[in-house]
Scaffold this motif. Structure first.
Motif, PDB file in Angstrom:
ATOM      1  N   ALA A 175      41.234  27.720  38.601  1.00  0.00           N
ATOM      2  CA  ALA A 175      39.998  27.799  37.819  1.00  0.00           C
ATOM      3  C   ALA A 175      38.984  28.733  38.480  1.00  0.00           C
ATOM      4  O   ALA A 175      38.105  29.272  37.796  1.00  0.00           O
ATOM      5  CB  ALA A 175      39.389  26.405  37.645  1.00  0.00           C
ATOM      6  N   PHE A 176      39.114  28.938  39.792  1.00  0.00           N
ATOM      7  CA  PHE A 176      38.191  29.811  40.521  1.00  0.00           C
ATOM      8  C   PHE A 176      38.685  31.259  40.571  1.00  0.00           C
ATOM      9  O   PHE A 176      37.951  32.143  41.015  1.00  0.00           O
ATOM     10  CB  PHE A 176      37.967  29.280  41.938  1.00  0.00           C
ATOM     11  CG  PHE A 176      37.261  27.958  41.960  1.00  0.00           C
ATOM     12  CD1 PHE A 176      35.873  27.891  41.941  1.00  0.00           C
ATOM     13  CD2 PHE A 176      37.976  26.770  41.953  1.00  0.00           C
ATOM     14  CE1 PHE A 176      35.217  26.670  41.931  1.00  0.00           C
ATOM     15  CE2 PHE A 176      37.329  25.544  41.948  1.00  0.00           C
ATOM     16  CZ  PHE A 176      35.942  25.495  41.933  1.00  0.00           C
ATOM     17  N   LEU A 177      39.906  31.508  40.112  1.00  0.00           N
ATOM     18  CA  LEU A 177      40.467  32.859  40.133  1.00  0.00           C
ATOM     19  C   LEU A 177      39.624  33.868  39.352  1.00  0.00           C
ATOM     20  O   LEU A 177      39.386  34.975  39.842  1.00  0.00           O
ATOM     21  CB  LEU A 177      41.913  32.850  39.629  1.00  0.00           C
ATOM     22  CG  LEU A 177      42.644  34.189  39.653  1.00  0.00           C
ATOM     23  CD1 LEU A 177      42.725  34.758  41.070  1.00  0.00           C
ATOM     24  CD2 LEU A 177      44.044  34.035  39.064  1.00  0.00           C
ATOM     25  N   PRO A 178      39.119  33.534  38.156  1.00  0.00           N
ATOM     26  CA  PRO A 178      38.278  34.510  37.451  1.00  0.00           C
ATOM     27  C   PRO A 178      37.032  34.931  38.240  1.00  0.00           C
ATOM     28  O   PRO A 178      36.640  36.104  38.199  1.00  0.00           O
ATOM     29  CB  PRO A 178      37.883  33.785  36.159  1.00  0.00           C
ATOM     30  CG  PRO A 178      38.992  32.815  35.935  1.00  0.00           C
ATOM     31  CD  PRO A 178      39.402  32.363  37.324  1.00  0.00           C
ATOM     32  N   ALA A 179      36.420  34.009  38.965  1.00  0.00           N
ATOM     33  CA  ALA A 179      35.228  34.356  39.753  1.00  0.00           C
ATOM     34  C   ALA A 179      35.587  35.332  40.871  1.00  0.00           C
ATOM     35  O   ALA A 179      34.914  36.348  41.068  1.00  0.00           O
ATOM     36  CB  ALA A 179      34.585  33.103  40.326  1.00  0.00           C
ATOM     37  N   TYR A 180      36.664  35.039  41.609  1.00  0.00           N
ATOM     38  CA  TYR A 180      37.083  35.935  42.692  1.00  0.00           C
ATOM     39  C   TYR A 180      37.560  37.272  42.145  1.00  0.00           C
ATOM     40  O   TYR A 180      37.253  38.331  42.700  1.00  0.00           O
ATOM     41  CB  TYR A 180      38.188  35.286  43.537  1.00  0.00           C
ATOM     42  CG  TYR A 180      37.707  34.203  44.466  1.00  0.00           C
ATOM     43  CD1 TYR A 180      36.845  34.493  45.516  1.00  0.00           C
ATOM     44  CD2 TYR A 180      38.130  32.890  44.303  1.00  0.00           C
ATOM     45  CE1 TYR A 180      36.407  33.495  46.373  1.00  0.00           C
ATOM     46  CE2 TYR A 180      37.706  31.889  45.155  1.00  0.00           C
ATOM     47  CZ  TYR A 180      36.839  32.198  46.192  1.00  0.00           C
ATOM     48  OH  TYR A 180      36.408  31.204  47.050  1.00  0.00           O
ATOM     49  N   SER A 181      38.311  37.236  41.048  1.00  0.00           N
ATOM     50  CA  SER A 181      38.836  38.478  40.474  1.00  0.00           C
ATOM     51  C   SER A 181      37.719  39.351  39.908  1.00  0.00           C
ATOM     52  O   SER A 181      37.749  40.569  40.041  1.00  0.00           O
ATOM     53  CB  SER A 181      39.869  38.177  39.393  1.00  0.00           C
ATOM     54  OG  SER A 181      41.004  37.576  39.962  1.00  0.00           O
ATOM     55  N   SER A 182      36.717  38.712  39.270  1.00  0.00           N
ATOM     56  CA  SER A 182      35.601  39.506  38.740  1.00  0.00           C
ATOM     57  C   SER A 182      34.836  40.175  39.873  1.00  0.00           C
ATOM     58  O   SER A 182      34.385  41.313  39.731  1.00  0.00           O
ATOM     59  CB  SER A 182      34.673  38.648  37.878  1.00  0.00           C
ATOM     60  OG  SER A 182      33.995  37.691  38.663  1.00  0.00           O
ATOM     61  N   LEU A 183      34.716  39.486  40.999  1.00  0.00           N
ATOM     62  CA  LEU A 183      34.108  40.103  42.176  1.00  0.00           C
ATOM     63  C   LEU A 183      34.897  41.348  42.561  1.00  0.00           C
ATOM     64  O   LEU A 183      34.325  42.423  42.785  1.00  0.00           O
ATOM     65  CB  LEU A 183      34.076  39.106  43.344  1.00  0.00           C
ATOM     66  CG  LEU A 183      33.687  39.642  44.718  1.00  0.00           C
ATOM     67  CD1 LEU A 183      32.269  40.156  44.729  1.00  0.00           C
ATOM     68  CD2 LEU A 183      33.869  38.554  45.770  1.00  0.00           C
ATOM     69  N   GLY A 184      36.227  41.218  42.615  1.00  0.00           N
ATOM     70  CA  GLY A 184      37.076  42.361  42.954  1.00  0.00           C
ATOM     71  C   GLY A 184      36.967  43.491  41.946  1.00  0.00           C
ATOM     72  O   GLY A 184      36.959  44.669  42.322  1.00  0.00           O
ATOM     73  N   ILE A 185      36.857  43.163  40.665  1.00  0.00           N
ATOM     74  CA  ILE A 185      36.741  44.193  39.623  1.00  0.00           C
ATOM     75  C   ILE A 185      35.405  44.915  39.727  1.00  0.00           C
ATOM     76  O   ILE A 185      35.336  46.146  39.607  1.00  0.00           O
ATOM     77  CB  ILE A 185      36.953  43.569  38.224  1.00  0.00           C
ATOM     78  CG1 ILE A 185      38.419  43.118  38.079  1.00  0.00           C
ATOM     79  CG2 ILE A 185      36.564  44.549  37.118  1.00  0.00           C
ATOM     80  CD1 ILE A 185      38.680  42.222  36.878  1.00  0.00           C
ATOM     81  N   ILE A 186      34.329  44.178  39.937  1.00  0.00           N
ATOM     82  CA  ILE A 186      33.007  44.798  40.081  1.00  0.00           C
ATOM     83  C   ILE A 186      32.970  45.692  41.313  1.00  0.00           C
ATOM     84  O   ILE A 186      32.427  46.804  41.282  1.00  0.00           O
ATOM     85  CB  ILE A 186      31.895  43.715  40.121  1.00  0.00           C
ATOM     86  CG1 ILE A 186      31.798  43.026  38.753  1.00  0.00           C
ATOM     87  CG2 ILE A 186      30.549  44.317  40.525  1.00  0.00           C
ATOM     88  CD1 ILE A 186      30.974  41.757  38.743  1.00  0.00           C
TER      89      ILE A 186
END
Length: 195
Positions: A152-163
């Protein structure tokens, strides 16, 4: 108890030595890459700094929204990665601060933006940002106490990586994502220390 403290100190000192050795050898081996990145960053210094300053609130707002959603779904106070960081911060602040502010921005950005983004950017810039961001997110999920609820926390970490990857795509210099990563971690560490 004294033995455990000595072992703990030895572990942190040996890890600090190995981390410093890894950073030094990476900077040495990728010297030309970093030298070119510095020139590109310096050539558009004001634009790059303004871009970083604009992305910081986007990064935190996105992280806040996605983490809030993950907290709601899982009823956890955070991912296992974050819980481990909090525990380690209590044990040895100096080591974790070094890890978060020096080690991670230098080595993770070289890996995820310098290498993974670089592998896919020839095909498509957006695909490169997405893949490097997802790999960044997955790497931050990987702990010895990983559970399915951590996904469930993967989108938060991945969005950080994308930004962060977006900042690399804009500046064409690894310095921008390193600084954005540094400021993200700095604000996170300061927030955890105030808890």
């Amino acid at each position: 108890k004294s033995f455990q403290l000595t072992t703990l100190i030895d572990t942190y000192l040996s890890n600090l030595f190995l981390d410093t050795l890894m950073i030094s050898s990476t900077l040495f081996l990728a010297y030309d890459f970093y030298k070119m990145a510095y020139k590109r960053f310096r050539a558009a210094f004001v634009i790059n700094i303004l871009s970083i300053l604009k992305l910081i609130p986007v990064l935190f707002m996105t992280s806040f929204i996605l983490n809030s959603f993950a907290f709601y779904i899982t009823q956890q106070s955070g991912s296992h990665n974050q819980q481990i960081l909090i525990e380690l911060l209590k044990e040895n602040q100096a080591f974790i601060i070094f890890q978060a502010l020096i080690y991670a921005p230098i080595l993770e950005e070289l890996l995820f933006r310098g290498i993974f983004y670089g592998l896919f950017v020839k095909k498509n810039k957006w695909l490169a940002m997405l893949i490097s961001g997802l790999l960044f997110g997955c790497a931050h999920m990987w702990t010895t106490s990983f559970t399915l609820s951590d996904l469930a926390f993967l989108p938060a970490y991945s969005s950080l990586g994308i930004i962060i990857a977006y900042s690399y795509a804009q500046s064409k210099s690894i310095i921008s994502p390193m600084l954005l990563h540094f400021f993200n971690n700095l604000i996170g560490i300061l927030a955890l220390m105030m808890l």
